[in-house]
Each structure stands twice: as C-alpha cells, then as structure tokens.
Design a protein around this motif. Structure first.
Motif, PDB file in Angstrom:
ATOM      1  N   ASP A   1     -21.066  40.559  29.656  1.00 56.58           N
ATOM      2  CA  ASP A   1     -21.086  41.200  28.339  1.00 56.58           C
ATOM      3  C   ASP A   1     -21.006  40.112  27.255  1.00 56.58           C
ATOM      4  OD1 ASP A   1     -20.186  42.513  25.904  1.00 56.58           O
ATOM      5  OD2 ASP A   1     -19.803  44.272  27.155  1.00 56.58           O
ATOM      6  N   ASP A   2     -22.106  39.980  26.482  1.00 58.82           N
ATOM      7  CA  ASP A   2     -22.172  38.899  25.484  1.00 58.82           C
ATOM      8  C   ASP A   2     -21.009  38.956  24.487  1.00 58.82           C
ATOM      9  OD1 ASP A   2     -24.482  38.328  26.723  1.00 58.82           O
ATOM     10  OD2 ASP A   2     -25.823  39.090  25.152  1.00 58.82           O
ATOM     11  N   ALA A   3     -20.718  40.170  24.006  1.00 59.47           N
ATOM     12  CA  ALA A   3     -19.690  40.310  22.962  1.00 59.47           C
ATOM     13  C   ALA A   3     -18.339  39.833  23.479  1.00 59.47           C
ATOM     14  CB  ALA A   3     -19.597  41.760  22.517  1.00 59.47           C
ATOM     15  N   ILE A   4     -18.030  40.144  24.717  1.00 60.44           N
ATOM     16  CA  ILE A   4     -16.732  39.727  25.279  1.00 60.44           C
ATOM     17  C   ILE A   4     -16.711  38.214  25.489  1.00 60.44           C
ATOM     18  CG2 ILE A   4     -15.245  39.871  27.325  1.00 60.44           C
ATOM     19  CD1 ILE A   4     -16.077  42.784  27.586  1.00 60.44           C
TER      20      ILE A   4
ATOM     21  N   MET B   1     -20.136  42.415  37.745  1.00 57.38           N
ATOM     22  CA  MET B   1     -21.317  41.745  37.215  1.00 57.38           C
ATOM     23  C   MET B   1     -22.476  42.051  38.156  1.00 57.38           C
ATOM     24  SD  MET B   1     -20.099  38.013  35.876  1.00 57.38           S
ATOM     25  CE  MET B   1     -19.413  37.525  37.449  1.00 57.38           C
ATOM     26  N   PRO B   2     -23.685  42.149  37.609  1.00 60.33           N
ATOM     27  CA  PRO B   2     -24.825  42.426  38.486  1.00 60.33           C
ATOM     28  C   PRO B   2     -25.075  41.250  39.428  1.00 60.33           C
ATOM     29  CG  PRO B   2     -25.566  41.959  36.248  1.00 60.33           C
ATOM     30  CD  PRO B   2     -24.075  42.026  36.200  1.00 60.33           C
TER      31      PRO B   2
ATOM     32  N   THR C   1      -9.828  25.889  42.286  1.00 60.85           N
ATOM     33  CA  THR C   1      -9.673  26.008  40.836  1.00 60.85           C
ATOM     34  C   THR C   1      -8.978  27.341  40.541  1.00 60.85           C
ATOM     35  OG1 THR C   1     -11.785  24.873  40.590  1.00 60.85           O
ATOM     36  CG2 THR C   1     -10.935  25.990  38.644  1.00 60.85           C
ATOM     37  N   PRO C   2      -7.922  27.331  39.707  1.00 56.32           N
ATOM     38  CA  PRO C   2      -7.233  28.601  39.413  1.00 56.32           C
ATOM     39  C   PRO C   2      -8.200  29.648  38.834  1.00 56.32           C
ATOM     40  CG  PRO C   2      -5.986  26.745  38.568  1.00 56.32           C
ATOM     41  CD  PRO C   2      -7.290  26.192  39.045  1.00 56.32           C
ATOM     42  N   VAL C   3      -8.047  30.885  39.304  1.00 56.68           N
ATOM     43  CA  VAL C   3      -8.927  31.965  38.854  1.00 56.68           C
ATOM     44  C   VAL C   3      -8.100  33.167  38.398  1.00 56.68           C
ATOM     45  CG1 VAL C   3     -10.618  33.694  39.609  1.00 56.68           C
ATOM     46  CG2 VAL C   3     -10.897  31.312  40.319  1.00 56.68           C
ATOM     47  N   ILE C   4      -8.429  33.680  37.212  1.00 55.73           N
ATOM     48  CA  ILE C   4      -7.862  34.969  36.786  1.00 55.73           C
ATOM     49  C   ILE C   4      -9.007  35.973  36.841  1.00 55.73           C
ATOM     50  CG2 ILE C   4      -6.853  36.293  34.884  1.00 55.73           C
ATOM     51  CD1 ILE C   4      -5.445  33.820  33.945  1.00 55.73           C
ATOM     52  N   LEU C   5      -8.814  37.026  37.630  1.00 55.48           N
ATOM     53  CA  LEU C   5      -9.865  38.046  37.750  1.00 55.48           C
ATOM     54  C   LEU C   5      -9.652  39.133  36.702  1.00 55.48           C
ATOM     55  CD1 LEU C   5     -10.498  39.083  41.460  1.00 55.48           C
ATOM     56  CD2 LEU C   5     -12.080  37.922  39.935  1.00 55.48           C
ATOM     57  N   LEU C   6     -10.741  39.538  36.066  1.00 57.58           N
ATOM     58  CA  LEU C   6     -10.666  40.695  35.171  1.00 57.58           C
ATOM     59  C   LEU C   6     -11.065  41.897  36.010  1.00 57.58           C
ATOM     60  CD1 LEU C   6     -12.257  39.120  31.981  1.00 57.58           C
ATOM     61  CD2 LEU C   6      -9.856  39.212  32.660  1.00 57.58           C
TER      62      LEU C   6
ATOM     63  N   ALA D   1     -20.318  31.385  31.271  1.00 60.27           N
ATOM     64  CA  ALA D   1     -21.447  31.742  32.137  1.00 60.27           C
ATOM     65  C   ALA D   1     -21.621  33.248  32.076  1.00 60.27           C
ATOM     66  CB  ALA D   1     -21.162  31.296  33.571  1.00 60.27           C
ATOM     67  N   ALA D   2     -22.895  33.693  32.131  1.00 60.02           N
ATOM     68  CA  ALA D   2     -23.170  35.125  31.972  1.00 60.02           C
ATOM     69  C   ALA D   2     -23.363  35.837  33.305  1.00 60.02           C
ATOM     70  CB  ALA D   2     -24.405  35.308  31.092  1.00 60.02           C
TER      71      ALA D   2
END
Lengths: 322, 238
Positions: free
Chosen positions: B14-17, B59-60, B78-83, B35-36
C-alpha cells in the motif's frame, strides 16, 4: 447471491416433487401395462380367492395402516428436510455474517493505518486541536475494528477449559461492579443454592466466561437508577447451570430486545450512556461457544433480566469440594 | 549502536502506508528504505542490510510470511516486525514460531510501531538470534522446553495450564522487560478487555505456585508496583 440461491432452491424442490410423484405412480403404471397386455391376448381366465371371515378385519386394518403410513412418513420426511434446511440456513447466515465482518476488517485496516501515519507526520502548531481530534477519532475507529474482530473471531479452545465455580466468579464480578457503582446507589444481592446441594461446577474457559458475566453485571449497574436493585440468582436445571442477572433499571423497548445481541446495536434509550454496542454480542458469542444460551427479557422503565444457561461439567468430577 | 542510527526496511504494497510510515520514521531520525512487494524486500535486505524489517503479511505473490521464511531459511536473522492480519493468538504464535521478533495488528499507532522497533533492537542487542527462536531456555534451576511447551524446576516437570505456560513463555523470552497487565493480556490472550486483566494476576499466581517463587524475593517473576510484571532471572539458551 441470496436471490439466485433461493431461485435454485425452488427449482430443485419442484424437481424433487415431480420425481416423487413419478416413483409413486410406477406400480400403478406397471399394473396398467400388465392389464393391457393380458386384455390384448384375449385371456378370459379369472382368479377367485377365499378368505376366512376372521382374517378380513386384520387384512383391512393392515391395508388401512399402510394407506395412512405413507402420507405420515412423507410428512415426517419433509419436516426433517425442512429442519435440516433451516439449520443449514442459519449456519449459512452465520458464515456470511463472519465473512462480511472479515471483509469489512480487511477493507478498513489499510486506510485507517495510512491516515494514522499521515496525521503522525503533520506538525502544524496552529492545528494542534484539530490534529488531536483526528488522532482521537482514528484511534476510536481502530479500537472498534479490533473489537469487532475479537467478537467474530473469539474461539473457546478445548485446552483452556477448566472446572469453574460460578459462585466464586460472581463474587469477583460483584466486587468489580461495586467499584463501578458508587456504593449504596444500587442494592446488590446474590443467591446461590445450598440445598439440597450447591450449584455444581461448569466446564469453561474462566477468562472468557468472566468477561461475559462481568459484561452483563456491569450493564445492569450501568443502566440502573439511583436506589435500584440488582439480583443475581442461580439454579440447576437438568444438566445446566442457569444464571439470572436481573435489574430494575431503565429497560429496553420490546421491539428492540431481539436486536441487542447484534454487533453495534444499542437501544434508543441508551443515548448518553457510554457503550460500544458490542458487549452483548460478545456475551452471546462466548456463552454459545461454551454450548450455552443467553436470553434477554426486558420492560421499558421496569428493568431487564438476562439469563445465561451453561452446561454443567461431568457430575462425577465436578462436585464442589467445599 | 545508538537507537536512532539505524536503517529500517518498510515493506508494504500500500503506497500510502509505505510512504507515510517512511516519512514518520525519517522524522524520528531513522534511515528508511522501502519495498512494495516480497521479492523486492528480499533484494533490499541483501543490498541495504537494514537493522530491522517491518513486513506486511498481506501482499500479492510473495507475502510477508514467505519473505520471513525465506530469510530465516537462508540463515538471515535480521530482526523482523510483522504487520499481522488478525488479532487471533494462533496467527501471532505462528508469526513468532516462524522467526518474527514481534508483530503488530493493523491499524496501529505509528508511535507504537516506533516504540516496538526500538524494543526489538534493544532486546536483540548483540544477539544474532532472538530468544523466541530458541528451542529451550534456562534460568537458574528453571528450564523451559519450548517445543514440548513444558517447564521443569530442578529437572522435575511442573504442571501448568496452557495459558500459564504461554505467559511464562512470553516473560522468559523477554527477560528484564516490564509489561503491563493490559499489554500481557493483549499479547498472550489476544484480547483487551479492561475487566479481564485479573486473568493475568491469576496466571502469575499459578506460575509462582508451580515454581515455588516467592513474590517478596522473586527468582523468576517480579511484580513491578503500578507497572506490571517482568522476568527477573538471567536467561540463557539451553
């Protein structure tokens, strides 16, 4: 979608009826065909049977029974189909409701996330009040979405089930309610059976059940007036614990009582009293997930009775130790 | 590493986010790359070597889960926070099992995401892998077998309800951090109802009974007045 589904259901019902009539007529058609064949071959033979008079009533009775049994069986069969259809329809409705909530959640979460990120980036000293208001409102929307998700996604898991003493739980909920209700404004009585034996334990997720029970009790406090009464009564009925939570509060109009279990529904006379409209939907979800039922009876300006029914735990293991 | 002197990779279709979260982190003094989609995210991890990845799940094509699995399978910690998509605890537990350091449900407060990002970086410190990825942990006489979801005190198994175990697991994988009752309720139970915080106290009491932990002189779980609880023992991988 529902229209086309109803359409296809009607078509399949009339097909089924035609097939049934066809099956019923098969013996008659075979008989007719056989008679025609016999008549065409010019056979004049006759069959004469003799039956003892004593057997005639039995035979007549049996024949009559068969004649009556056929339609009775057909009615029973179609009633069963109707019940199955109705159960299926309510399962379908619940599923479609769940899908709707999930779509709503899915479509709203990204725009709200984006708005919150945009607002976090604005630093206009002249707009501080407006920004605070937007922040507050988007936080409110987020919370609402979160709550809706929780109501629809709540699942009682078997591994979290424990033997729960409803009386101890009510005591704890009552202590919480008395903090909420300024002491003395509402009288609160609790009655649990002692004879012939105390209420047996129920098998429940204690954390979820506490949320449900407290929700109902806090509602009773919230919608009570000064000098009101709240009564919590419990008894055992067959394999269930029945919990009545009754108040002499503002009540709900009769035409609205069926709607209060729906998400976001609030009664007309609750305006000005804070609430999300999700409490009773949550209570219903939790109680039903435990295999119980919740009903609400209310009279406007007189009060409300919420009745929770919860299956008792296995009697052999669930006897109270006290 | 000073907490602001780090690079974050924001992955969201989502570009806006993506753009607005990027601007928000940038204002906080964090270097931002983005990255998109999932494939671009894997490239960015290799090229930009971020200190933290904020990864959207939905994400698609290559989704956030698959990106996370690809990273961990390739030995990249690498630390990752998942949404994450939903608040369901099963989904969140899976996120952690697959190697995420933390997760946050959309829609979230950007300040909360920044606070969690800092907490994840602080928690990792010099460690390559997060404690959440350990199969078993030890703190003095207490050992926790995270695969069997069981705890033992001086090698003797202790009996805990599944919720009490889940709470102990959360605390022991975040040693030294103070968590409020509300926070623990949200993280471990997956719901946030004010009246339900007594559930946390009940389970803490159960853990203390099972581990013979004295609240006045705790070896494992410490009560922080007006703060909540924290795991106070020294934790190591076993």
């Amino acid at each position: 979608m529902s229209a086309s589904r109803t359409g296809s259901r009607t078509v399949s019902t009339s097909h089924r009826r035609l097939r049934l009539v066809g099956i019923i007529l098969i013996p008659a058609a075979i008989g007719l065909l056989a008679s025609l064949v016999v008549a065409l071959t010019g056979t004049t033979a006759e069959i004469v049977t003799r039956t003892a008079l004593s057997a005639v009533p039995v035979l007549a009775g049996t024949a009559l029974s068969l004649v009556i049994a056929a339609p009775v069986l057909l009615v029973a069969l179609s009633r069963r189909r109707f019940e199955q259809g109705r159960t299926q329809a309510s399962v379908d409705a619940a599923e479609s409701h769940r899908r709707f909530l999930s779509r709503l959640d899915h479509e709203m979460k990204n725009p709200i996330t984006a708005i919150r990120a945009v607002v976090a980036n604005i630093d206009e000293p002249g707009m501080r009040e407006e920004l605070t208001s937007i922040r507050h409102q988007t936080a409110r929307l987020s919370k609402l979405l979160d709550d809706l998700r929780k109501v629809s996604g709540l699942l009682v898991q078997k591994e979290n089930l424990e033997h729960v003493d409803l009386e101890a739980m009510i005591d704890e909920a009552r202590a919480l309610a008395e903090v909420e209700a300024t002491a003395g404004l509402v009288s609160f009585t609790v009655a649990f059976p002692r004879a012939p034996w105390p209420l047996p334990l129920v098998l429940a997720d204690p954390d979820l059940l506490f949320i449900a029970i407290t929700n109902v009790i806090l509602n009773a406090v919230k919608y009570s007036r000064r000098g009101g009464r709240i009564e919590v009564r419990a008894h055992q009925s067959r394999g269930f614990a029945v919990l009545d939570i009754a108040d002499t509060g503002i009540g709900i109009a009769e035409d609205e009582t069926a709607l209060v279990f729906e998400e976001l529904a609030r009664a007309r006379n609750s305006e000005g009293i804070a609430g999300s409209g999700l409490g009773l939907a949550l209570v219903k979800t939790i109680v039903e997930q435990h295999g119980g039922e919740v009903t609400l009876t209310s009279r406007l300006d007189e009060g409300t009775l919420v009745q929770l029914t919860l299956p008792l735990a296995d009697q052999s293991t669930a006897r109270r130790t006290s | 590493m000073p907490l602001e002197n780090w690079t974050v990779l924001i992955v969201d279709d989502d570009d806006a986010i993506r753009e607005n979260l990027g601007a928000f982190f940038d204002r906080a003094g964090v270097h931002v790359v983005s990255a998109a989609d999932g494939a671009a995210a894997l490239v960015q991890v290799a090229v930009a070597k971020p200190d933290l990845v904020i990864l959207d799940v939905m994400m698609p094509e290559l989704n956030g889960r698959q990106v996370l699995r690809a990273l961990r399978a390739g030995g990249d910690w690498t630390p990752v926070i998942l949404l994450t998509r939903t608040g369901e605890s099963s989904e969140r537990a899976t996120a952690i099992e697959e190697g995420a350091d933390d997760y946050l449900n959309k829609p979230f407060d950007p300040q909360e995401l920044l606070a969690r990002s800092r907490a994840v970086l602080r928690r990792r410190g010099g460690q390559v892998e997060p404690l959440q990825s350990a199969r078993s942990l030890r703190s003095g006489p207490l050992s926790v077998d995270r695969t069997a979801r069981s705890a033992a005190l001086e090698s003797r198994l202790v009996t805990l309800t599944p919720k009490a175990y889940a709470l102990l697991d959360y605390l022991i994988t975040h040693p030294g951090e103070v968590f409020s009752r509300d926070f623990l309720l949200n993280e471990v139970w997956g719901y946030q109802f004010a009246v339900a915080t007594r559930a946390v106290d009940h389970r803490i009491a159960e853990i203390r009974r099972a581990l013979a932990d004295d609240p006045d002189a705790p070896r494992f779980v410490e009560t922080i007045p007006r703060g909540g609880y924290r795991f106070c023992g020294l934790v190591e991988r076993a």
